[in-house]
Design a protein around this motif. Structure first.
Motif, PDB file in Angstrom:
ATOM      1  N   UNK A   1       0.840  -1.196   0.000  1.00 38.57           N
ATOM      2  CA  UNK A   1       0.000   0.000   0.000  1.00 38.57           C
ATOM      3  C   UNK A   1       0.880   1.252   0.000  1.00 38.57           C
ATOM      4  N   UNK A   2       0.479   2.255  -0.784  1.00 34.35           N
ATOM      5  CA  UNK A   2       1.233   3.495  -0.801  1.00 34.35           C
ATOM      6  C   UNK A   2       1.031   4.264   0.500  1.00 34.35           C
ATOM      7  N   UNK A   3       2.056   5.037   0.855  1.00 34.39           N
ATOM      8  CA  UNK A   3       2.011   5.804   2.098  1.00 34.39           C
ATOM      9  C   UNK A   3       0.822   6.769   2.107  1.00 34.39           C
ATOM     10  N   UNK A   4       0.588   7.449   0.996  1.00 29.28           N
ATOM     11  CA  UNK A   4      -0.487   8.443   0.930  1.00 29.28           C
ATOM     12  C   UNK A   4      -1.840   7.798   1.220  1.00 29.28           C
ATOM     13  N   UNK A   5      -2.073   6.643   0.652  1.00 26.89           N
ATOM     14  CA  UNK A   5      -3.339   5.932   0.855  1.00 26.89           C
ATOM     15  C   UNK A   5      -3.488   5.496   2.308  1.00 26.89           C
ATOM     16  N   UNK A   6      -2.385   4.977   2.874  1.00 23.20           N
ATOM     17  CA  UNK A   6      -2.430   4.526   4.262  1.00 23.20           C
ATOM     18  C   UNK A   6      -2.640   5.693   5.220  1.00 23.20           C
ATOM     19  N   UNK A   7      -2.026   6.826   4.927  1.00 25.84           N
ATOM     20  CA  UNK A   7      -2.176   8.005   5.788  1.00 25.84           C
ATOM     21  C   UNK A   7      -3.624   8.467   5.826  1.00 25.84           C
ATOM     22  N   UNK A   8      -4.304   8.413   4.689  1.00 30.05           N
ATOM     23  CA  UNK A   8      -5.712   8.803   4.637  1.00 30.05           C
ATOM     24  C   UNK A   8      -6.567   7.838   5.464  1.00 30.05           C
ATOM     25  N   UNK A   9      -6.257   6.553   5.383  1.00 31.86           N
ATOM     26  CA  UNK A   9      -7.002   5.554   6.157  1.00 31.86           C
ATOM     27  C   UNK A   9      -6.759   5.740   7.657  1.00 31.86           C
ATOM     28  N   UNK A  10      -5.534   6.109   8.015  1.00 32.96           N
ATOM     29  CA  UNK A  10      -5.191   6.329   9.422  1.00 32.96           C
ATOM     30  C   UNK A  10      -5.966   7.524   9.972  1.00 32.96           C
ATOM     31  N   UNK A  11      -6.044   8.601   9.203  1.00 32.76           N
ATOM     32  CA  UNK A  11      -6.775   9.784   9.649  1.00 32.76           C
ATOM     33  C   UNK A  11      -8.249   9.454   9.871  1.00 32.76           C
ATOM     34  N   UNK A  12      -8.816   8.627   8.990  1.00 35.60           N
ATOM     35  CA  UNK A  12     -10.208   8.210   9.151  1.00 35.60           C
ATOM     36  C   UNK A  12     -10.375   7.359  10.413  1.00 35.60           C
ATOM     37  N   UNK A  13      -9.364   6.527  10.694  1.00 40.26           N
ATOM     38  CA  UNK A  13      -9.380   5.713  11.917  1.00 40.26           C
ATOM     39  C   UNK A  13      -9.383   6.603  13.156  1.00 40.26           C
ATOM     40  N   UNK A  14      -8.567   7.653  13.148  1.00 41.53           N
ATOM     41  CA  UNK A  14      -8.494   8.565  14.286  1.00 41.53           C
ATOM     42  C   UNK A  14      -9.830   9.255  14.518  1.00 41.53           C
TER      43      UNK A  14
END
Length: 300
Positions: A1-14
């Motif tokens: 998974x690309x970092x940008x995609x994972x970062x967006x998913x992490x923000x949604x998790x938060x």
């Protein structure tokens, strides 16, 4: 998974799972966006400890404050810990990432005499019966009398305040609810606002029928308006150009400890998850004690 995609998913998790405040989520997004500038479209597995160290080093070179570096390091550690838990990466590259410690700065605290001067002036202005003056007096008495955060203050509904018991039910960080006490001056100020001030403001709109504190157009008051109020009346008394509602929270905590309050009781009132967060106010009190000693003792 690309970092940008994972970062967006992490923000949604938060936001949806951990239910952090919008301000905290924005801060995490900003820090990860800054890292994106360095890593581009790299995958998570391509990011190493050296990548993260280089990123922090470049932030140091452009003059970022130590507090900013520490926050960004904490943000990426939280992100990669989550990614590892989600099995998006096999190894967490941030485990050995070290950032400079935050410099300890004592919070701005107004003296008891300054607070007495400020609140007496607000009480005098409110006695004229103007709705905004009544509201402003209630705001300042509540912030100082209870030590609540500005977000907690703005989120108060009429039903959250019990004037008989002089308590307010607030929703703090992480959606944690607590009941905080406030003093007789705050009770009287809120009561006067509810009786003589709020009906005037509420008649101007129907956007916030439940909100305790209303703006001039009748909608729920926002943090910016509270910040402007505090900056206007408190800055001259503490001798600083920029001061906000949090200074009244600091002041309330310090005055409680000066008056002999138990540290854990102050922790509960402020809604701190960790006692360590509350302990900074013991340093403030120690500084004030030392200053008094130096001024008063003949052999200081």
């Amino acid at each position: 998974m690309e970092f940008i995609e994972a970062a967006a998913a992490f923000a949604e998790h938060l936001e949806r799972v951990r239910r952090l405040s919008p301000a905290t989520v924005r801060a995490y997004r900003s820090d990860l966006r800054d890292l994106t500038v360095d890593v581009g479209d790299a995958s998570l597995e391509q990011i190493t400890l050296d990548t993260l160290r280089d990123w922090l080093w470049r932030a140091t070179q452009r003059g970022d404050a130590r507090s900013t570096l520490a926050r960004r390091a904490a943000a990426v550690r939280s992100f990669f810990s989550w990614a590892h838990e989600q099995q998006l990466i096999e190894h967490d590259p941030s485990l050995r990432l070290v950032a400079p410690k935050r410099g300890r700065t004592l919070p701005t605290v107004a003296s008891q005499d300054a607070m007495r001067t400020l609140l007496d002036a607000q009480r005098s202005a409110a006695s004229q019966g103007d709705a905004v003056a009544l509201r402003d007096h209630a705001i300042l008495e509540l912030l100082y009398g209870s030590g609540i955060r500005v977000s907690e203050l703005c989120g108060l509904d009429v039903d959250d305040v019990d004037l008989d018991r002089a308590t307010a039910r607030v929703l703090g960080k992480g959606s944690k609810e607590r009941v905080v006490p406030f003093g007789i001056p705050a009770r009287d100020a809120v009561g006067a606002f509810l009786t003589r001030g709020r009906p005037v403001l509420a008649a101007r709109a129907t956007a916030a029928p439940a909100a305790l504190l209303l703006g001039t157009r009748g909608a729920r008051i926002g943090p910016r308006a509270v910040y402007a109020l505090v900056a206007d009346v408190l800055a001259p008394l503490v001798g600083e150009e920029t001061v906000g509602p949090h200074a009244l929270r600091h002041t309330a905590a310090t005055h409680l400890l000066d008056g002999g309050a138990d540290l854990r009781a102050v922790q509960e009132i402020l809604g701190h998850a960790s006692l360590g967060t509350t302990q900074i106010y013991t340093h403030v009190s120690s500084e004030r004690l030392a200053a008094t000693y130096r001024l008063a003792h003949p052999r200081a």
